[in-house]
Design an enzyme around this catalytic site. Structure first.
Site, mmCIF file in Angstrom:
data_model
loop_
_atom_site.group_PDB
_atom_site.id
_atom_site.type_symbol
_atom_site.label_atom_id
_atom_site.label_comp_id
_atom_site.label_asym_id
_atom_site.label_seq_id
_atom_site.Cartn_x
_atom_site.Cartn_y
_atom_site.Cartn_z
ATOM 1 N N GLU A 76 6.731 12.332 -28.391
ATOM 2 C CA GLU A 76 7.906 13.171 -28.062
ATOM 3 C C GLU A 76 8.927 12.387 -27.225
ATOM 4 O O GLU A 76 9.541 12.921 -26.308
ATOM 5 C CB GLU A 76 7.491 14.506 -27.427
ATOM 6 C CG GLU A 76 6.814 15.388 -28.453
ATOM 7 C CD GLU A 76 7.004 16.871 -28.267
ATOM 8 O OE1 GLU A 76 7.979 17.292 -27.615
ATOM 9 O OE2 GLU A 76 6.182 17.625 -28.812
HETATM 10 N N1 CAA Z 1 21.143 17.948 -27.440
HETATM 11 C C1 CAA Z 1 22.195 18.093 -28.279
HETATM 12 N N2 CAA Z 1 22.814 17.029 -28.855
HETATM 13 C C2 CAA Z 1 22.347 15.820 -28.562
HETATM 14 C C3 CAA Z 1 21.257 15.593 -27.696
HETATM 15 C C4 CAA Z 1 20.660 16.740 -27.118
HETATM 16 N N3 CAA Z 1 19.635 16.631 -26.278
HETATM 17 N N4 CAA Z 1 21.038 14.265 -27.616
HETATM 18 C C5 CAA Z 1 21.948 13.679 -28.384
HETATM 19 N N5 CAA Z 1 22.745 14.613 -28.964
HETATM 20 C C6 CAA Z 1 23.879 14.369 -29.882
HETATM 21 C C7 CAA Z 1 24.916 13.481 -29.197
HETATM 22 O O1 CAA Z 1 25.842 14.230 -28.459
HETATM 23 C C8 CAA Z 1 25.575 12.805 -30.386
HETATM 24 O O2 CAA Z 1 26.500 13.698 -30.986
HETATM 25 P P1 CAA Z 1 27.930 13.172 -31.518
HETATM 26 O O3 CAA Z 1 27.629 12.236 -32.642
HETATM 27 O O4 CAA Z 1 28.601 14.416 -31.938
HETATM 28 O O5 CAA Z 1 28.566 12.492 -30.351
HETATM 29 C C9 CAA Z 1 24.427 12.639 -31.378
HETATM 30 O O6 CAA Z 1 23.446 13.623 -31.008
HETATM 31 C C10 CAA Z 1 23.835 11.256 -31.326
HETATM 32 O O7 CAA Z 1 23.409 11.030 -29.998
HETATM 33 P P2 CAA Z 1 23.213 9.570 -29.393
HETATM 34 O O8 CAA Z 1 24.433 8.732 -29.684
HETATM 35 O O9 CAA Z 1 22.791 9.707 -27.975
HETATM 36 O O10 CAA Z 1 22.009 9.043 -30.313
HETATM 37 P P3 CAA Z 1 21.195 7.702 -30.300
HETATM 38 O O11 CAA Z 1 21.082 7.237 -31.692
HETATM 39 O O12 CAA Z 1 21.727 6.757 -29.264
HETATM 40 O O13 CAA Z 1 19.695 8.158 -29.879
HETATM 41 C C11 CAA Z 1 17.944 8.986 -28.467
HETATM 42 C C12 CAA Z 1 19.440 8.887 -28.815
HETATM 43 C C13 CAA Z 1 17.942 9.937 -27.307
HETATM 44 C C14 CAA Z 1 17.352 7.680 -28.060
HETATM 45 C C15 CAA Z 1 17.125 9.579 -29.647
HETATM 46 O O14 CAA Z 1 17.101 8.679 -30.695
HETATM 47 C C16 CAA Z 1 15.716 9.976 -29.217
HETATM 48 O O15 CAA Z 1 15.520 11.029 -28.633
HETATM 49 N N6 CAA Z 1 14.687 9.151 -29.508
HETATM 50 C C17 CAA Z 1 13.312 9.533 -29.277
HETATM 51 C C18 CAA Z 1 12.786 10.241 -30.482
HETATM 52 C C19 CAA Z 1 11.617 11.120 -30.175
HETATM 53 O O16 CAA Z 1 11.542 11.786 -29.154
HETATM 54 N N7 CAA Z 1 10.675 11.175 -31.107
HETATM 55 C C20 CAA Z 1 9.567 12.020 -30.962
HETATM 56 C C21 CAA Z 1 9.004 12.391 -32.286
HETATM 57 S S1 CAA Z 1 8.116 13.888 -32.249
HETATM 58 C C22 CAA Z 1 6.591 13.541 -31.623
HETATM 59 O O17 CAA Z 1 6.308 12.513 -31.129
HETATM 60 C C23 CAA Z 1 5.692 14.700 -31.653
HETATM 61 C C24 CAA Z 1 4.235 14.497 -31.634
HETATM 62 O O18 CAA Z 1 3.649 13.707 -32.319
HETATM 63 C C25 CAA Z 1 3.464 15.401 -30.797
#
Ligand code: CAA
Length: 386
Positions: A364
């Site tokens: 996550e």
């Molecule tokens: N809420 C709403 N919108 C959001 C947001 C949020 N929390 N975070 C980002 N956004 C939006 C941004 O505003 C942006 O919008 P615009 O294009 O309109 O400006 C868009 O989303 C892209 O955002 P970023 O430019 O920040 O995106 P990024 O490519 O730099 O990546 C990141 C950001 C936070 C690193 C993301 O890639 C991330 O969260 N990575 C981790 C993934 C993750 O958590 N994976 C878990 C998988 S599930 C799992 O593991 C479950 C399990 O097995 C139990």
């Protein structure tokens, strides 16, 4: 333990989850850890106890919505077994995209079975080349008339193969990056939707972690969640909502380890007295408990904030997940230290707890990604004040 002023209902949920987990998962956890058998027995018992719809509104078959109750149950289950805990929590992760972005029709169609526990859900975002860089996903969903055709492979999907309902993120327009992703609901059994091998993991071994494979998998446009191009937002808002659940899983694992360490320290005699009376051991226990309560307080505060209807909780959610998982890692390692040589042996559960704790720092969103999120949210918050 600190007094978190739980309501009567919250105490009931906590006590019920504790009772069912102790009855159904405790006697089996070592065997399930060894064999990797999926904990259906425990999951069916949680369903029978009506614990699977705590985060779901009554209108959609649940007994909530309460993120706090969901966290309390996840914690108690994980206190017994981290693998069962993530199986329970990952079904919510698969369902939250439907709750947050589904139409009334989609919610009515899918949520009652998930909330009753008769069906499990799963969330499909991660791929071989898209872990932390979630926008880098390569699975495509190409529109053809009233359908979308999915091709690609999702990796490390919790509940993969066991779940009946999947929330999947795929690219409908790869040129647009994050804004070209869309979210879909997929049912197990859809032609062209298959599963890869079950992964052989270090910890949480009874949970199912599988590949999801899409080969010209055709789904009707009515399975789209939200609008085309909203997939990344669906994923990010879902994770904001569910990360406290991973925090609760970590708190539960850590509490389980502290329980074992305390019990052992009172029983184990060295130098003619219980090791619990030796200050060097007492200090380890004191630190374990203090870190645990700080983690728990952060998780509960975040869950309460979400339940109270706050709109902005990315910061709190990431902080709860980050702090609780780092604390769980440290606390489980310390528990092994208190048990000494016995802690290193499979006869005692603390080595399993340490293996289970490790993944909470990774899934996550790794804790490095959480730190990025926290810093960004802090800077944004500060800028908005000026
Ligand atoms: N809420 C709403 N919108 C959001 C947001 C949020 N929390 N975070 C980002 N956004 C939006 C941004 O505003 C942006 O919008 P615009 O294009 O309109 O400006 C868009 O989303 C892209 O955002 P970023 O430019 O920040 O995106 P990024 O490519 O730099 O990546 C990141 C950001 C936070 C690193 C993301 O890639 C991330 O969260 N990575 C981790 C993934 C993750 O958590 N994976 C878990 C998988 S599930 C799992 O593991 C479950 C399990 O097995 C139990």
């Amino acid at each position: 333990m600190l007094n978190y002023l739980l309501t009567e209902e919250q105490q009931m949920v906590r006590d019920l989850a504790r009772k069912v987990a102790r009855e159904k998962a405790l006697p089996k956890r070592a065997e399930w850890d060894e064999t990797g058998e999926f904990p259906w027995e425990a999951m069916r018992a949680f369903a029978a106890a009506d614990l699977c719809g705590l985060y779901v509104a009554e209108a959609y078959g649940g007994t909530g919505p309460s993120v706090m109750n969901f966290c309390l149950a996840t914690e108690e289950i994980s206190r017994v077994c981290g693998g069962v805990g993530v199986t329970f929590a990952a079904s919510a992760l698969g369902a939250v995209p439907i709750l947050l972005f589904g139409t009334e029709e989609q919610k009515k169609k899918y949520m009652p079975a998930i909330a009753s526990g008769s069906k499990l859900a799963a969330f499909g975002l991660t791929e071989a080349n898209a872990g932390s860089d979630a926008a880098g996903i390569e699975t495509t969903a190409i529109k053809e008339g009233d359908d979308y055709i999915l091709n690609g492979t999702k990796q490390w999907i919790t509940n993969g193969g066991e779940a009946e309902v999947y929330s999947i993120i795929a690219m409908t327009n790869r040129k647009k990056g994050a804004r070209g992703a869309s979210a879909f609901i997929l049912e197990k059994g859809t032609p062209g939707f298959g599963f890869g091998k079950k992964e052989n993991k270090m910890g949480i071994r009874c949970s199912a972690t599988r590949e999801l494979v899409f080969q010209d998998c055709k789904i009707h446009k009515s399975q789209l969640l939200g609008k085309e191009g909203m997939g990344f937002i669906v994923a990010m808002q879902t994770l904001d909502m569910t990360r406290p659940g991973i925090g609760a899983q970590a708190v539960g694992i850590a509490q389980g380890a502290l329980d074992e360490a305390l019990h052992y320290a009172r029983e184990r005699k060295q130098f003619g007295k219980p090791i619990a009376s030796i200050q060097a051991v007492q200090h380890i226990l004191a630190d374990m408990s203090t870190q645990l309560e700080a983690a728990r307080a952060l998780v509960y505060a975040t869950a309460r904030m979400i339940d109270a209807g706050h709109k902005e909780f990315t910061l709190a959610s990431s902080q709860a997940k980050l702090f609780a998982s780092d604390a769980a890692m440290k606390i489980t390692v310390d528990a092994i230290q208190v048990l000494g040589g016995y802690g290193y042996m499979k006869e005692y559960p603390v080595e399993k707890m340490m293996r289970d704790a490790k993944i909470t720092q990774i899934y996550e969103g790794t804790n490095q990604i959480q730190r990025n999120q926290i810093a960004l949210a802090l800077i944004k918050e500060n800028a908005s004040k000026k």
